[in-house]
Design an enzyme around this catalytic site. Structure first.
Site, PDB file in Angstrom:
ATOM      1  N   HIS A 164       0.703  -1.415  -0.045  1.00 55.26           N
ATOM      2  CA  HIS A 164       0.199  -0.050   0.020  1.00 55.26           C
ATOM      3  C   HIS A 164       0.845   1.424   0.033  1.00 55.26           C
ATOM      4  O   HIS A 164       0.192   2.428   0.196  1.00 55.26           O
ATOM      5  CB  HIS A 164      -0.898  -0.135   1.267  1.00 55.26           C
ATOM      6  CG  HIS A 164      -2.100  -0.963   0.960  1.00 55.26           C
ATOM      7  ND1 HIS A 164      -2.756  -1.341   2.097  1.00 55.26           N
ATOM      8  CD2 HIS A 164      -2.463  -1.422  -0.009  1.00 55.26           C
ATOM      9  CE1 HIS A 164      -3.627  -2.297   1.777  1.00 55.26           C
ATOM     10  NE2 HIS A 164      -3.741  -2.310   0.430  1.00 55.26           N
ATOM     11  N   CYS A 214       2.184  15.016 -12.449  1.00 54.74           N
ATOM     12  CA  CYS A 214       3.444  14.141 -13.170  1.00 54.74           C
ATOM     13  C   CYS A 214       4.160  13.234 -12.629  1.00 54.74           C
ATOM     14  O   CYS A 214       3.445  12.606 -11.772  1.00 54.74           O
ATOM     15  CB  CYS A 214       4.399  15.241 -13.809  1.00 54.74           C
ATOM     16  SG  CYS A 214       5.330  15.833 -12.011  1.00 54.74           S
ATOM     17  N   CYS A 251       4.165  20.258  -6.313  1.00 50.27           N
ATOM     18  CA  CYS A 251       5.096  19.629  -6.936  1.00 50.27           C
ATOM     19  C   CYS A 251       6.369  20.605  -7.489  1.00 50.27           C
ATOM     20  O   CYS A 251       5.964  21.522  -8.269  1.00 50.27           O
ATOM     21  CB  CYS A 251       4.579  19.038  -8.175  1.00 50.27           C
ATOM     22  SG  CYS A 251       5.658  17.935  -9.079  1.00 50.27           S
ATOM     23  N   GLY A 275      -2.335  -9.917  12.099  1.00 49.80           N
ATOM     24  CA  GLY A 275      -2.937  -8.440  12.525  1.00 49.80           C
ATOM     25  C   GLY A 275      -3.748  -7.793  11.712  1.00 49.80           C
ATOM     26  O   GLY A 275      -3.548  -6.563  11.385  1.00 49.80           O
ATOM     27  N   ASN A 300      -4.164 -12.976  15.521  1.00 53.16           N
ATOM     28  CA  ASN A 300      -4.950 -11.869  15.813  1.00 53.16           C
ATOM     29  C   ASN A 300      -5.769 -12.156  17.009  1.00 53.16           C
ATOM     30  O   ASN A 300      -6.360 -13.305  17.331  1.00 53.16           O
ATOM     31  CB  ASN A 300      -6.145 -11.777  14.507  1.00 53.16           C
ATOM     32  CG  ASN A 300      -6.678 -10.532  14.377  1.00 53.16           C
ATOM     33  OD1 ASN A 300      -7.229  -9.838  15.612  1.00 53.16           O
ATOM     34  ND2 ASN A 300      -6.672  -9.817  13.265  1.00 53.16           N
TER      35      ASN A 300
END
Ligand code: OAD
Length: 242
Positions: A117, A128, A143, A183, A209
């Site tokens: 992620h 860009c 940017c 987890g 968990n």
């Protein structure tokens, strides 16, 4: 329980570990969906972690990520992060896949890792190809190449995962003997499908968990916090000769 699970590691050739927010909970970083303290509690995830949410209110999203990053920087990797960093030096074929963007696995020393992620320590341009390290400031940063907004280099809701990462993950899961999930609530795809896929391909599956409702699909369910489970597993696993 630990010794019977640990026996399966004796003959294993390849291990895949998937981690979610729960592994960093004991480092003091709130998970996304845990009860009253969950990170999303006052917000709709789509408002904070989606391209639409960012277009609508970039300052709100920027403030939220800056706040989370402050928590992350104040936190230290815990014994579960440390155990996984050690495992990759011990098991010849080892792959860590994390949904976490906090970077604690890297700080603990893990290198055989896919941060599926992205990372809360990096930024990329909304327009860009520019990307850079995080910039600590209150205003949404612009940017330097094109002047448009920069944004966290994180996979948001509705966005595709990096295809190179996905291929690497797919290959690792298809060939592993042991798949261990630590987890994660198993609510966000594609990660939510990894355990079933590993199982279909013949892997032994383990879930760590403390939530009683989270381990039903696995061959082994270790229903305790991550640091306790990993410390005990490490103690019981007979390490392969090097
Ligand atoms: P969740 O917040 O959905 O789930 C955290 C899980 O950790 C829950 O099942 C808890 O029971 C468990 N847990 C809590 N404390 C624990 C502990 N000490 N040891 C072990 N487990 C513990 O987090 P994720 O499954 O990681 O995406 O969420 C998946 C994705 O949803 C995140 O990566 C994030 C979010 O949208 C992005 O930010 C892109």
């Amino acid at each position: 329980m630990y010794s019977s699970i640990a026996k399966h590691f004796d003959k294993t050739k390849s291990i895949v570990v998937l981690t979610g927010a729960g592994i960093s909970a004991e480092s003091g970083i709130p998970t996304f969906r845990d009860g009253a303290g969950g990170l999303w509690k006052d917000y709709n995830p789509a408002e904070l972690a989606s391209p639409e949410g960012y277009r609508k209110n970039p300052q709100l999203v920027w403030d939220w990520y800056n706040w989370r990053r402050t928590l992350v920087l104040a936190a230290e990797p815990n014994a579960a992060h440390a155990a996984l960093a050690e495992w990759e030096t011990i098991f010849p074929r080892f792959q860590l896949i994390t949904q976490n963007v906090d970077g604690l696995h890297l700080r603990a020393g893990s290198r055989k890792i896919v941060q599926m992620h992205g990372s809360i320590h990096h930024l990329k341009c909304t327009s860009c190809a520019h990307s850079c390290d995080w910039i600590t400031q209150d205003q949404v940063p612009l940017c330097p190449a094109c002047g448009k907004y920069l944004r966290p280099d994180i996979v948001w809701f509705g966005e595709q995962l990096d295809s190179t990462n996905l291929k690497a993950i797919d290959k690792a899961i298809s060939h592993c003997d042991i798949f261990l999930a630590i987890g994660t609530s198993g609510t966000v795809y594609p990660a939510a499908g990894f355990l079933d896929k590993a199982k279909r391909k013949g892997a032994r599956t383990i879930v760590v968990n403390p939530d009683p409702g989270s381990g039903a699909q696995a061959d082994h369910f270790i229903q305790v916090p991550a640091t306790e489970a990993m410390t005990n597993l490490s103690k019981h696993i007979k390490l392969p000769e090097t």
